[in-house]
Design a protein around this motif. Structure first.
Motif: not given
Length: 153
Positions: A23, A53-55, A58
C-alpha cells in the motif's frame, strides 16, 4: 492467479493481500492496478471503472492513469475491444476527463485507437464513434486534437 482465475476467492484474496502489503509503495501499487486492468473478459470495463473509485487511484496522477487506463486500452484486447463498444465508450469518457487535468497524458492514451481501421466492421464503427466523441468535445487541447484528427484521417 488474477488473470487465470479472475473473480475467484483466491484471486481476490491474493489481490487484497498484495494491496495491503504494498500500500505504501506507489510504484508497486501501480503494478497492482496494471494487473487488474489487464484481466481479460466481459467485466473488465466495470472492474476498471470500480478501480477508478479506489482511494489509491487519482485521475490527476499520470502514473496511475497510465497503469489503469493505459493498460486497459493498450494491453487488454478482450476487455477494451468488446463488440458492444462499451470499452471504447468508457475510454472516450475517461480520455476527456484526463484531458482536463493533463492533456499530454490524454493524448498519449488516445493513441490506443490508432489501429481502429484494422478492426472488424462492428468494432471499427464503435471505435470511430469513440474517436468522434473525443474530437467533438469542446476545448480540446492541441495535443489531443492532433492525435485524434490524425487518427481519424
Amino acid at each position: 492467479l488474477a488473470h487465470r482465475h479472475a473473480g475467484s476467492a483466491q484471486a481476490e484474496d491474493a489481490l487484497s493481500a498484495f494491496e495491503m502489503r504494498y500500500r505504501g509503495d506507489a510504484l508497486v501499487l501501480d503494478k497492482w492496478f496494471q494487473i487488474q486492468a489487464g484481466v481479460p473478459g466481459p467485466l473488465t470495463v466495470e472492474n476498471v471503472r470500480a478501480l477508478m473509485q479506489h482511494p489509491a487511484f487519482s485521475i490527476a496522477n499520470p502514473n496511475r492513469v497510465r497503469s489503469l487506463i493505459g493498460t486497459f486500452s493498450s494491453a487488454n484486447q478482450t476487455g477494451f475491444h468488446l463488440s458492444g463498444g462499451q470499452g471504447y465508450r468508457f475510454f472516450a469518457e475517461t480520455v476527456l476527463e484526463v484531458e482536463k487535468r493533463n492533456p499530454q497524458v490524454a493524448a498519449r492514451l488516445a493513441t490506443a485507437l490508432r489501429s481502429w481501421r484494422s478492426l472488424e466492421p462492428v468494432r471499427q464503427n464503435k471505435a470511430r464513434q469513440a474517436l468522434l466523441q473525443i474530437a467533438n468535445a469542446d476545448n480540446l487541447s492541441a495535443d489531443l486534437r492532433d492525435i485524434v484528427e490524425r487518427t481519424l484521417v
